[in-house]
Design a protein around this motif. Structure first.
Motif, PDB file in Angstrom:
ATOM      1  N   SER A   1       4.418  -0.346   4.683  1.00 15.62           N
ATOM      2  CA  SER A   1       5.580  -0.738   5.472  1.00 15.62           C
ATOM      3  C   SER A   1       5.227  -1.980   6.412  1.00 15.62           C
ATOM      4  CB  SER A   1       6.114   0.211   6.152  1.00 15.62           C
ATOM      5  OG  SER A   1       6.545   1.409   5.509  1.00 15.62           O
TER       6      SER A   1
ATOM      7  N   ASP B   1       2.823   3.888   2.764  1.00 18.92           N
ATOM      8  CA  ASP B   1       2.586   4.344   3.818  1.00 18.92           C
ATOM      9  C   ASP B   1       2.832   3.576   5.066  1.00 18.92           C
ATOM     10  OD1 ASP B   1       0.610   2.630   3.553  1.00 18.92           O
ATOM     11  OD2 ASP B   1      -1.195   4.029   3.289  1.00 18.92           O
ATOM     12  N   ASP B   2       2.297   3.731   6.185  1.00 15.83           N
ATOM     13  CA  ASP B   2       2.604   2.776   7.421  1.00 15.83           C
ATOM     14  C   ASP B   2       2.052   1.629   7.079  1.00 15.83           C
ATOM     15  OD1 ASP B   2       3.832   4.931   8.565  1.00 15.83           O
ATOM     16  OD2 ASP B   2       2.308   5.614   9.745  1.00 15.83           O
TER      17      ASP B   2
ATOM     18  N   ARG C   1       0.856  -1.071  -0.148  1.00 15.11           N
ATOM     19  CA  ARG C   1      -0.084   0.063   0.071  1.00 15.11           C
ATOM     20  C   ARG C   1       0.805   1.250  -0.103  1.00 15.11           C
ATOM     21  NH1 ARG C   1      -5.342   1.795   2.142  1.00 15.11           N
ATOM     22  NH2 ARG C   1      -4.812   4.038   3.118  1.00 15.11           N
ATOM     23  N   SER C   2       0.503   2.196  -0.912  1.00 11.40           N
ATOM     24  CA  SER C   2       1.327   3.331  -1.022  1.00 11.40           C
ATOM     25  C   SER C   2       0.669   4.450  -0.603  1.00 11.40           C
ATOM     26  CB  SER C   2       1.647   3.650  -2.516  1.00 11.40           C
ATOM     27  OG  SER C   2       0.589   4.026  -3.324  1.00 11.40           O
ATOM     28  N   ALA C   3       1.363   5.849  -0.226  1.00 10.08           N
ATOM     29  CA  ALA C   3       0.709   6.846   0.205  1.00 10.08           C
ATOM     30  C   ALA C   3      -0.494   7.207  -0.716  1.00 10.08           C
ATOM     31  CB  ALA C   3       1.596   8.111   0.424  1.00 10.08           C
TER      32      ALA C   3
ATOM     33  N   VAL D   1       6.470   8.606  -4.852  1.00  7.50           N
ATOM     34  CA  VAL D   1       5.259   7.746  -4.111  1.00  7.50           C
ATOM     35  C   VAL D   1       5.681   6.755  -3.615  1.00  7.50           C
ATOM     36  CG1 VAL D   1       2.956   6.884  -4.518  1.00  7.50           C
ATOM     37  CG2 VAL D   1       3.595   8.868  -5.839  1.00  7.50           C
TER      38      VAL D   1
ATOM     39  N   ARG E   1       7.540   2.674  -5.188  1.00  7.97           N
ATOM     40  CA  ARG E   1       6.529   2.045  -4.224  1.00  7.97           C
ATOM     41  C   ARG E   1       6.973   0.339  -4.578  1.00  7.97           C
ATOM     42  NH1 ARG E   1       3.674   5.152  -7.949  1.00  7.97           N
ATOM     43  NH2 ARG E   1       2.217   4.355  -9.309  1.00  7.97           N
TER      44      ARG E   1
ATOM     45  N   SER F   1      -5.248   8.008  -0.750  1.00  9.54           N
ATOM     46  CA  SER F   1      -5.530   9.252  -0.955  1.00  9.54           C
ATOM     47  C   SER F   1      -6.704   9.647  -2.071  1.00  9.54           C
ATOM     48  CB  SER F   1      -4.175  10.274  -1.236  1.00  9.54           C
ATOM     49  OG  SER F   1      -3.783   9.666  -2.713  1.00  9.54           O
TER      50      SER F   1
END
Length: 234
Positions: free
Chosen positions: A34, A30-31, A11-13, A27, A59, A17
């Motif tokens: 990670s 996100d947490d 999962r990316s930021a 890009v 990513r 969004s």
């Protein structure tokens, strides 16, 4: 041929969004992404991996970095596995894009969809399948037919590769779901691909293990259905 693990990036930021990131630089994960990466190494701990290939975008590189380091491998950056070039749609809100006339084409007739200032989904499928086939042949030649390798890419790209492997027209690829950090598995043979898993986010990786040396490789499908991997779910 070898066993291919198609890995969607974690999962990316941008995933949370509502923005279509496309090929925008910078890009990262996100947490939640990670955390998915940390779990990925555990999921694949018993799977021998001979090669890791990934989209050049951050990513994807972030997703495979730890896994590659643990295996002493250097990820191969493959432009053919890069995200769709969404052209003028890049960095726009998805909620706005749903109002575009092209949106319905992307949903219902994706083989005809060409993003303004970008590429068409048919082009995406052609270059991604070509890249996967080329690397699969390379890995098989270098490490043998029982080798396992990873290709880390993006949702629509993986869906396009899976549609091809399933013999599904690109217009049906929107029926396939590929979640962040999911595993889909394909084994190519001389006459057909075998799709072993799609969108797997669990921990049972028995189907990813290469067949034993005593097990004959065949391009024929099993009549009556597979008996399942030893120790795996029925």
């Amino acid at each position: 041929m070898a066993t291919l693990i198609l890995l969607r990036h974690a999962r990316s930021a941008a995933n949370g969004s509502g923005i279509l990131a496309g090929r925008s630089p910078g890009v990262g994960l996100d947490d939640a992404g990670s955390a998915q990466v940390a779990g990925l190494s555990k999921r694949l701990a018993e799977v021998p991996i001979s090669s890791i290939v990934a989209s050049p975008l951050q990513r994807c590189q972030d997703t495979v970095r730890a896994l590659a380091g643990e295996r002493g491998l250097t990820p191969v950056a493959e432009p053919g596995l890069s995200e769709v070039d969404y052209g003028d749609w890049t960095s726009r809100k998805v909620s706005e894009l749903t109002q575009e006339k092209l949106w319905s084409v992307v949903q219902q007739h994706p083989s005809a969809a060409v993003f303004p200032g970008g590429e068409g989904l048919a082009q995406v499928q052609a270059r991604a399948v070509a890249a996967v086939r080329e690397h699969d042949a390379r890995v098989s030649a270098e490490h043998g037919p029982n080798a396992v390798w990873v290709a880390c890419s993006h949702g629509d790209v993986i869906k396009a590769v899976l549609a091809d492997a399933l013999g599904l027209h690109l217009d049906g690829f929107q029926r396939i779901v590929v979640d962040p950090c999911s595993l889909s598995v394909v084994r190519y043979t001389e006459t057909r691909p075998f799709v072993v898993k799609i969108n797997d986010t669990g921990s049972d990786v028995s189907a990813l293990l290469p067949p034993k040396e005593s097990e004959q490789q065949s391009s024929d499908a099993v009549v009556g259905g597979s008996t399942g991997a030893p120790g795996g779910a029925a």
